[in-house]
Design an enzyme around this catalytic site. Structure first.
Site, PDB file in Angstrom:
ATOM      1  N   CYS A 175       0.825  -1.212   0.000  1.00  0.00           N
ATOM      2  CA  CYS A 175       0.000   0.000   0.000  1.00  0.00           C
ATOM      3  C   CYS A 175       0.854   1.255   0.000  1.00  0.00           C
ATOM      4  CB  CYS A 175      -0.941  -0.003   1.203  1.00  0.00           C
ATOM      5  SG  CYS A 175      -1.932   1.503   1.349  1.00  0.00           S
ATOM      6  N   HIS A 208     -27.637  18.485   1.654  1.00  0.00           N
ATOM      7  CA  HIS A 208     -27.722  18.973   0.272  1.00  0.00           C
ATOM      8  C   HIS A 208     -26.753  20.135   0.108  1.00  0.00           C
ATOM      9  CE1 HIS A 208     -29.471  20.229  -3.555  1.00  0.00           C
ATOM     10  NE2 HIS A 208     -29.409  21.474  -3.090  1.00  0.00           N
TER      11      HIS A 208
END
Length: 458
Positions: free
Chosen positions: A42, A440
């Site tokens: 990784c 939102h």
């Protein structure tokens, strides 16, 4: 003379260092052995350096699209040397941090060298002979090189050696149309290379549903990447400084000439040079260490974590292996591998976030299904960003209302899918999400909507 420890950990990948931290904090003496780079795949050749390059490729792509946003730019050029230097800064910093942490850890002795078993309780590292009550394997994996005709006669790259390129390929041929291959294909195309992907199968990333594969193919073809699918007979030869890839496909030219060749055809575990025979540990036909649900091998005091156990091929599954072992040995818990839900990402742009079953897997289970889909063109946040490619798909058990799986291919899909995953782990019905209020404008706010628009699978 043999030096004894409570535990020996072989490998400093994603699981090993964290386990060393837990064991030493519990008062145990630990020997940690690393033969190459601290941090494993990784940190050194996988997630961190490749995502750093993906970020550079995204910046170039966005800069070229400046006019779409009312931003005037001049000609966009790539300083490949600086791209690679930025990548190296990311990986070398992380590698150094892990090495310093381990070498400064109380009760942890770090050995740098190649570990080999002498007996079920003994490990040799160079001139040192170590023994322990428990041994933990975290040896990872490496690129697999198929025996294609002519492959030994041509220069080729793997996901490791491509990290050290010093020049941008004129034409990169990528063999393997799955996760690793597609990420490199898109990034190098955005850097300015011509790119051709060769895949033996009839479609890309064969483990995904056909609609996901088809959408990804369309996205990448739109960027100018060439694909050769159904390549049944792949072979290689040299032509001066170039590599010639021969393919037998249903369409297209029989040969592709490129400046560089990347083999992205899978991985294999680093278990073949540990002298495992002396430990008594069993491996399967592919070399993966066989483990039970608690990651214990057939030898009760030896455990295997990460890529080498064949129970997951991701950084997050390797880290979860550590968590399972630490919880069971130190915390009195009873955790097991089968508790985790399959989840992963494909980090092209836009990314694919996956959780649970594919639609294909769910249909094979014989359950009565509800399926919801929504194109990213109907996600306000995607429209505002000008990144509307892809779609959302969720799968639900019609009787129990259990969420079985989700695929989010689109901007922030790799992040948005996490909210679905959390509800799956909580064992709550999909209505938990439909009743939730999300922020939102975000991509995640459309997840309750897609669950609220489920239809019976036909």
């Amino acid at each position: 003379m043999t030096k004894h420890f409570d535990a020996i950990i072989i490998g400093a990948g994603q699981a090993g260092p964290s386990l060393a931290g837990r064991l030493t904090a519990a008062g145990k003496t630990v020997a940690l052995i690393e033969r190459k780079h601290f941090g494993g795949t990784c940190v050194n050749t996988g997630c961190m350096p490749t995502k750093a390059m993906v970020a550079s490729a995204y910046a170039a792509h966005l800069a070229r699209r400046g006019a779409d946003y009312g931003v005037t730019t001049g000609p966009i050029t790539i300083d490949f040397t600086r791209v690679m230097a930025r990548k190296d800064t990311v990986r070398f910093t992380s590698r150094g941090n892990i090495e310093n942490w381990l070498k400064g850890m109380e009760n942890c002795t770090v050995f740098e060298g190649h570990a080999r078993f002498e007996s079920p309780h003994e490990i040799r590292v160079g001139a040192a002979l170590l023994s322990a009550d428990q041994i933990f394997l975290n040896v990872g994996g490496r690129a697999a090189t198929p025996d294609f005709p002519g492959v030994a006669e041509v220069p080729y790259l793997t996901n490791v050696s491509i990290m050290d390129l010093d020049t941008l390929p004129r034409h990169l041929i990528v063999v393997g149309g799955s996760y690793i291959g597609l990420e490199f294909a898109q990034m190098f195309r955005r850097f300015g290379s011509e790119v051709t992907v060769i895949e033996k199968g009839p479609r890309l990333i064969g483990r995904e549903d056909a609609d996901v594969s088809d959408a990804i193919l369309a996205i990448l073809e739109k960027e100018g990447i060439q694909f050769r699918l159904n390549a049944e007979c792949i072979r290689f030869a040299r032509s001066g400084d170039d590599v010639v890839a021969g393919v037998d496909c249903t369409a297209g030219a029989p040969e592709i000439v490129g400046s560089h060749l990347l083999l992205a055809t899978g991985r294999r575990p680093n278990t073949d040079d540990l002298d495992l025979g002396r430990s008594g540990v069993k491996t399967d036909a592919r070399g993966y260490v066989e483990v039970d649900e608690t990651l214990k091998t057939n030898v009760p005091h030896i455990f295997a974590m990460g890529d080498c156990n064949g129970r997951g091929a991701f950084t997050h599954t390797a880290y979860n292996d550590f968590e399972i072992i630490a919880a069971n040995l130190l915390d009195g818990e009873a955790r097991k591998v089968s508790d985790r839900i399959s989840t992963y990402g494909l980090f092209i742009d836009p990314p694919l976030g996956r959780a649970g079953m594919t639609e294909t897997e769910a249909r094979k289970s014989g359950r009565k299904l509800l399926i919801g889909t929504r194109p990213m063109t109907r996600v306000g946040r995607a429209v505002e960003k000008g990144e509307t490619e892809g779609f959302m798909k969720v799968i639900v058990d019609a009787d129990s209302k259990e969420i079985l799986g989700a695929s989010i291919l689109g901007t922030s899909g790799d992040e948005a899918v996490q909210s679905i995953l959390d509800v799956m782990y909580a064992g709550k019905p999909y209505t938990t999400i439909t009743h939730a209020v999300h922020i939102h404008p975000t991509v995640s706010e459309l997840i309750p909507t897609v669950f609220g628009d489920l239809h019976p699978a036909t």
